[in-house]
Design a protein around this motif. Sequence first.
Motif, short mmCIF file in Angstrom:
data_model
loop_
_atom_site.label_atom_id
_atom_site.label_comp_id
_atom_site.label_asym_id
_atom_site.label_seq_id
_atom_site.Cartn_x
_atom_site.Cartn_y
_atom_site.Cartn_z
N VAL A 51 31.96 92.25 7.32
CA VAL A 51 32.46 91.05 7.70
C VAL A 51 32.93 91.01 9.28
O VAL A 51 32.85 89.82 9.69
N PRO A 52 33.35 91.92 9.75
CA PRO A 52 33.72 91.83 11.19
C PRO A 52 32.48 91.45 12.08
O PRO A 52 32.67 90.82 13.08
N LEU A 102 32.05 87.84 11.90
CA LEU A 102 33.07 87.19 12.57
C LEU A 102 33.01 87.35 13.85
O LEU A 102 33.06 86.13 14.90
N ILE A 109 30.19 84.70 14.71
CA ILE A 109 30.57 83.35 14.97
C ILE A 109 31.37 82.93 16.22
O ILE A 109 31.12 82.00 16.62
N LYS A 144 28.46 80.62 9.35
CA LYS A 144 28.40 80.35 10.78
C LYS A 144 28.70 78.93 11.07
O LYS A 144 29.54 78.52 12.11
N ALA A 151 32.10 77.25 10.24
CA ALA A 151 33.26 77.90 10.99
C ALA A 151 33.16 77.35 12.49
O ALA A 151 34.29 76.77 12.77
#
Length: 349
Positions: free
Chosen positions: A73-74, A77, A80, A188, A191
């Motif tokens: 997940v990082p 993120l 994004i 993406k 967000a």
Amino acid sequence: MFNAALIALSAAALFGATTPLAKILLGALSPFMVAGLFYLGSGIGLACCILIRRLRQNTRERGHESHIPPAEVPWLLGAIVAGGIAGPALLMLGLSSTPAATSSLLLNLEGVLTAAIAWIVFRENVDVQVFLGMVAIVAGGLLLSWQGAAGVPTGALLIVGACLCWAIDNNLTRKVSTHDAMTIACIKGLAAGCVNLSIALLLGAHLPATAKLAAALFTGFAGYGVSLVLFVVALRHLGTARTGAYFSVAPLFGVALSLAIWPEAPPVAFWLAALFMAAGVWLHIRERHEHVHTHEALEHNHPHTHDEHHRHAHPFPYDGDEPHTHPHRHAPITHSHAHYPDIHHRHSH
């Protein structure tokens, strides 16, 4: 690999076309508003596609879908933030003071920076021919940006900054490219769209009229959403540097469209830059990599066919449909063939 290259080029065509279209929208909308609507259109459009796909899937297909594990997940993120928030904002600010044709060719630098980060930071193999191609593209970018004693204009620097953000995004996205490309692009888009749109509204901007709103959302769906889905699929098969090289063709589509919208005779420097960049892309496309290599044992989940890297049994009734998706294990194997640093060839040299 021809199909993967075609996928990457299709992504480039869709993304390249958004640059002159964004230039048109910037006449009435703020840069953050355009970026927000583009990404929001991307996320909403792909969310609808995912919903339609799920309604058409059977229970077994849903059970085999690839989900992004918490440890990855990082990476998503980071992609994004870099590519979905900082990148488009810098691009829109740069477009407001830079000619569309010049902006389109400057975007070639994204492929160069993508390859450089993949090579230096993530240790992906980049051959001499690819390096020479990067040099040619950089030379073209300098020709476009430099204005004698005036130096490099701020608009051009902002666009280069956007390219750097997207290069970071591309390398981080590669870390999650084995998972569903549509889901990655949808997350993406939603967000980045919400963040950029919120910034625009906080700065006093207002939503455009219905017709312009729909145009921006649809442009974002095609140029950012569908393009990103194709790009992630290409990353899976070609690796980051090679996909970035093919994606460098994007500005050529943007230039063609911008010159059709605003007919003018480009300066000599424009054609020289185009020549350098075309030579760089040609060198990237011609690159071939082959040597004896060893595949370590690997378990993952992604769409695949039963090629030489996928000789496995199925723990469920298999009807022969390909490509299909399910968790599978690769046994160690040593062989030699032409390959790219795809999800099965991330080995040292």
